[in-house]
Design an enzyme around this catalytic site. Structure first.
Site, mmCIF file in Angstrom:
data_model
loop_
_atom_site.group_PDB
_atom_site.id
_atom_site.type_symbol
_atom_site.label_atom_id
_atom_site.label_comp_id
_atom_site.label_asym_id
_atom_site.label_seq_id
_atom_site.Cartn_x
_atom_site.Cartn_y
_atom_site.Cartn_z
ATOM 1 N N ARG A 41 0.834 -1.214 0.000
ATOM 2 C CA ARG A 41 0.000 0.000 0.000
ATOM 3 C C ARG A 41 0.860 1.253 0.000
ATOM 4 O O ARG A 41 0.425 2.302 -0.483
ATOM 5 C CB ARG A 41 -0.954 -0.034 1.205
ATOM 6 C CG ARG A 41 -2.031 1.060 1.173
ATOM 7 C CD ARG A 41 -3.130 0.781 2.192
ATOM 8 N NE ARG A 41 -4.213 1.747 2.132
ATOM 9 C CZ ARG A 41 -4.338 2.778 2.965
ATOM 10 N NH1 ARG A 41 -3.446 2.977 3.913
ATOM 11 N NH2 ARG A 41 -5.352 3.619 2.845
ATOM 12 N N ILE A 67 -7.239 7.721 -0.992
ATOM 13 C CA ILE A 67 -7.119 6.257 -1.088
ATOM 14 C C ILE A 67 -7.984 5.760 0.072
ATOM 15 O O ILE A 67 -7.875 6.252 1.199
ATOM 16 C CB ILE A 67 -5.651 5.775 -0.971
ATOM 17 C CG1 ILE A 67 -5.547 4.241 -1.029
ATOM 18 C CG2 ILE A 67 -4.951 6.308 0.266
ATOM 19 C CD1 ILE A 67 -4.084 3.732 -1.154
ATOM 20 N N SER A 68 -8.899 4.821 -0.204
ATOM 21 C CA SER A 68 -9.845 4.380 0.830
ATOM 22 C C SER A 68 -9.111 3.728 2.000
ATOM 23 O O SER A 68 -8.020 3.176 1.838
ATOM 24 C CB SER A 68 -10.838 3.372 0.251
ATOM 25 O OG SER A 68 -11.576 3.951 -0.795
ATOM 26 N N GLN A 69 -9.759 3.783 3.159
ATOM 27 C CA GLN A 69 -9.256 3.115 4.365
ATOM 28 C C GLN A 69 -9.118 1.611 4.075
ATOM 29 O O GLN A 69 -10.012 1.033 3.444
ATOM 30 C CB GLN A 69 -10.295 3.356 5.457
ATOM 31 C CG GLN A 69 -9.927 2.873 6.808
ATOM 32 C CD GLN A 69 -11.051 3.154 7.804
ATOM 33 O OE1 GLN A 69 -11.927 3.977 7.556
ATOM 34 N NE2 GLN A 69 -11.022 2.460 8.913
ATOM 35 N N PRO A 70 -8.049 0.957 4.523
ATOM 36 C CA PRO A 70 -7.899 -0.482 4.263
ATOM 37 C C PRO A 70 -9.123 -1.303 4.693
ATOM 38 O O PRO A 70 -9.530 -2.222 3.985
ATOM 39 C CB PRO A 70 -6.659 -0.859 5.082
ATOM 40 C CG PRO A 70 -5.859 0.393 5.136
ATOM 41 C CD PRO A 70 -6.849 1.518 5.180
#
Ligand code: SAM
Length: 218
Positions: A41, A67-70
């Site tokens: 990431r 970038i979206s949260q994992p």
């Protein structure tokens, strides 16, 4: 921004810890966890911010996007039940991280982004990292009808409603995952197409996404 592609022990260790955290948060699908454990990431961050890459947070990627949260990536991916060779339409390429996760699961990905700068970057970086999805630039709120139907459709931005035109691009038996609600918060919605005119809709947890902007959106 200065991007660098070196995967050191420090990042590998942080990635393992992230996978453990996602398990504790309720992600169960082994294949999804394995994919998260594989995709670096931090490659989607400027080197200055590598220390943020394995925290369970969304992070700015420029042009007002994130970038979206994992956890969100894992949650949406788990709901899709990706099988190898599934044809997947992804609306909102963003950094391309989610695209890589889908490809690690064996999906054939059609991904569309409306922001030129983000598109330009992913078109260069993803193939360099070994991921070769089908890239599109434009308004994905109408889907990409010319390449449908799709086994799965994933929307990674918050929609005010489920675009009818997108539903029509779902194969019978296919699944769509889309956050739907206000500009402030959305419910995660899964839609299973069970027949020509029949769909089963389930509303799940609340999330906060950047808005889906376009003809069939905000
Ligand atoms: N999945 C991405 C990732 O892993 O980095 C994060 C996506 S970000 C939360 C949402 C993305 O959707 C943004 O890059 C935004 O520009 C894009 N977007 C918003 N409306 C769109 C539209 N109508 N068509 C295509 N992309 C759109």
């Amino acid at each position: 921004m200065a991007y660098k592609f070196i995967d050191n022990y420090r990042e590998q260790g942080a990635r393992k810890q992230l996978v453990e955290l996602l398990k504790r948060r309720g992600i169960e699908d082994k294949n999804v966890l394995e994919a998260i454990g594989k995709v670096p990431r931090h490659y989607f961050f400027d080197e200055t911010f590598w220390n943020q890459a394995y925290k369970d947070i969304a992070f700015p990627i420029g042009d007002g996007q994130t970038i979206s949260q994992p956890y969100t990536v894992a949650y949406q991916t788990e709901l899709l039940h990706i099988k190898p060779d599934d044809k997947v339409l992804e609306i909102g390429t963003g950094s391309g991280y989610q695209t890589c996760i889908l490809m690690e699961l064996g999906a054939d990905v059609y991904t569309i982004e409306r922001q030129q700068n983000l598109y330009d970057r992913t078109v260069q970086v993803l193939p360099y990292l070994g991921y070769k999805p089908n890239f599109f630039l434009g308004d994905g709120s109408k889907g990409i009808p010319q390449y449908g139907p799709y086994d799965k459709i994933l929307v990674t931005a918050g929609a005010p409603f489920v675009p009818e035109v997108m539903l029509k691009q779902l194969r019978i038996g296919g699944v769509m995952v889309i956050p739907v609600g206000s500009e402030k918060e959305q419910k995660m919605v899964t839609i299973l197409r069970v027949g020509e005119q029949e769909y089963e809709r389930i509303e799940l947890d609340t999330f906060r996404f950047v808005p889906l902007v376009g003809d069939q959106a905000w």
